[in-house]
Scaffold this active site. Structure first.
Site, short mmCIF file in Angstrom:
data_model
loop_
_atom_site.label_atom_id
_atom_site.label_comp_id
_atom_site.label_asym_id
_atom_site.label_seq_id
_atom_site.Cartn_x
_atom_site.Cartn_y
_atom_site.Cartn_z
CG HIS A 82 -1.76 1.21 1.35
ND1 HIS A 82 -2.99 1.27 0.73
CD2 HIS A 82 -1.57 2.41 1.94
CE1 HIS A 82 -3.53 2.46 0.96
NE2 HIS A 82 -2.68 3.16 1.69
CG ASP A 161 -11.45 4.48 6.23
OD1 ASP A 161 -10.89 5.32 6.96
OD2 ASP A 161 -11.25 4.42 5.02
NE ARG A 168 -9.16 11.49 9.07
CZ ARG A 168 -8.33 10.70 8.37
NH1 ARG A 168 -8.74 9.51 7.94
NH2 ARG A 168 -7.11 11.07 8.12
CB SER A 183 -7.89 6.04 7.64
OG SER A 183 -8.29 6.00 6.31
CE LYS A 187 -8.66 2.77 3.93
NZ LYS A 187 -8.77 4.08 3.36
#
Ligand code: URA
Length: 426
Positions: A82, A161, A168, A183, A187
């Site tokens: 990621h 999220d 946010r 966050s 995931k």
């Protein structure tokens, strides 16, 4: 337990119990806690932070707000990679196939572009026919066959999220390290791969602008991943200038293919090899040095490109683009920018360059805008190059926008030049 006490505790930096965090996340996700109370708590987190214990509890509560995938039907070690987001960042399209070619299974769920940053799903949707919304069984089947698949995040993963992130964005509470960590990690933990490799981008085009902030986020994500029982590593990589020569969806797919064809070396290739080597090492494939050589050979032998070709075929796209990139969608209009004098390229502001590309249609000004897959910018330079007067600097592409004036000014102003003309040197 009540929400006012929870807000007051965080406001006074008194750590919350795990049960209080679960109450908050569940209550907000179900709609029992209203936006104004949740945004008040989020602002208290921005100002006072959270302890590690609270961040782990928040991440787990967000993970458990939806499905946690069971990847046991995928044979072998599964790894997730990621990136925290940047400009010109097409590393997932390169690192996934490399790791798969070296025997690691890479099931990936990715997102769309956010603000000036690009998203892997928008890039893949530039490939005609490529389906990003597969059911889990088909996704897992493709990972078993090709070693690698990328789909968009389903609504059943981390609904907390989704809701908290939107809040946010609208309440000025994005830039908090524990909130970003929870966050992203919620995931990752919901996807549930054995290995998590995080690429924390740092610099003008990233959420984390300084090395200190980026390292703090990286260390926290490693601690949260480890606490949740996953082998996690986070490395910090540079996003001060765009990564590679192309920004924009089809243009970045083309560049990723060219890296896998062995035609492009330099910073983008090096970052991808570093990420792939870390991922392979973490997956137990050997020492870092051995894994680096394996990654390089996966590219030079063409095996990583074979993986991408097969993935694209199985996900409905035309695999021939891997051998002929001109089959990717092409822009209707283009605009070349040349150097107005002899210059050295000192720096490129990645965020500004990302915004210029967005104005051409490569990103979204609001969440419902359509993407132009052909839009973007191709650079003819790297930072540090000297460019003679009238030589090409960059070309802007678009199909939906024929007036390039605003994007051209923004792209030009994103570059810091050093004047090399004789008069400037005297
Ligand atoms: N990416 C995410 O998924 N969440 C954040 O908070 C920031 C970047």
């Amino acid at each position: 337990m009540n929400i006012i006490d929870i807000i007051n505790k965080t406001k006074r930096a008194v750590p919350l119990e795990e049960e209080e965090i679960a109450y908050l996340v569940n209550g907000y996700t179900k709609g029992d806690i209203p936006d104004y109370q949740m945004s008040s708590w989020l602002m208290a987190v921005c100002l006072n932070g959270l302890t590690d214990h609270e961040t782990v509890a928040l991440t787990k509560a967000m993970r458990d707000s939806g499905d946690v995938l069971d990847l046991s039907c995928i044979d072998g070690i599964t790894a997730d990679k990621h990136s925290t987001g940047g400009v010109g960042d097409k590393t997932s399209l390169i690192v996934g196939p490399i790791a798969a070619a070296c025997g690691v299974r890479v099931p990936k769920m990715s997102g769309r572009g956010l603000g000036h940053t690009g998203g892997t799903i928008d890039k893949l949707e530039a490939i005609k026919g490529y389906r990003t919304d597969l059911q889990f069984e088909e996704f897992a089947g493709i990972v078993n066959k090709a070693g690698f698949a990328i789909i968009s995040q389903t609504g059943s993963i981390c609904p907390a999220d989704k809701k908290i992130y939107a809040l946010r964005n609208a309440s000025g509470t994005v830039d908090s390290i524990p909130l970003i960590c929870a966050s992203i990690m919620s995931k990752k933990l919901a996807l549930n791969a054995d290995i998590i490799l995080l690429d924390v981008k740092c610099g003008s085009g990233a959420f984390m602008k300084t090395n200190l902030e980026a390292r703090k986020l990286a260390d926290l994500m490693e601690r949260v991943g480890d606490a949740a029982g996953k082998k996690t590593r986070a490395i910090v990589t540079d996003m001060d200038s765009p990564l590679g020569s192309c920004v924009g969806n089809a243009l970045e797919v083309k560049e990723a293919i060219e890296v896998l064809q062995g035609k492009i070396k330099g910073r983008l290739y090096n970052v991808c090899i570093e990420l792939a080597a870390n991922l392979l090492e973490l997956s137990g494939k050997g020492t870092y040095g051995e894994c680096k050589s394996m990654a390089e050979i996966a590219v030079s032998s063409g095996r990583a490109l074979d993986v991408l070709r097969e993935t694209i075929r199985l996900q409905g796209g035309d695999p021939a683009i891997c051998d002929d990139v001109s089959l990717l969608p092409q822009a209707r209009f283009k605009h070349e920018i040349r150097a107005s004098r002899d210059v050295e390229i000192v720096a490129v502001n990645a965020e500004e360059m990302g915004m210029a590309s967005l104005l051409l249609g490569a990103g979204r000004l609001d969440k419902d805008s359509e993407i132009d897959p052909t839009a973007g910018i191709v650079f003819d330079f790297e930072v540090g190059d000297k460019i003679s007067m009238d030589a090409p600097l960059m070309t802007l592409y678009s199909t939906i926008c024929s007036d390039f004036s605003e994007a051209a000014v923004r792209a030009y102003n994103a570059i810091t030049f050093r004047d090399l003309t004789a008069s400037a040197l005297t």
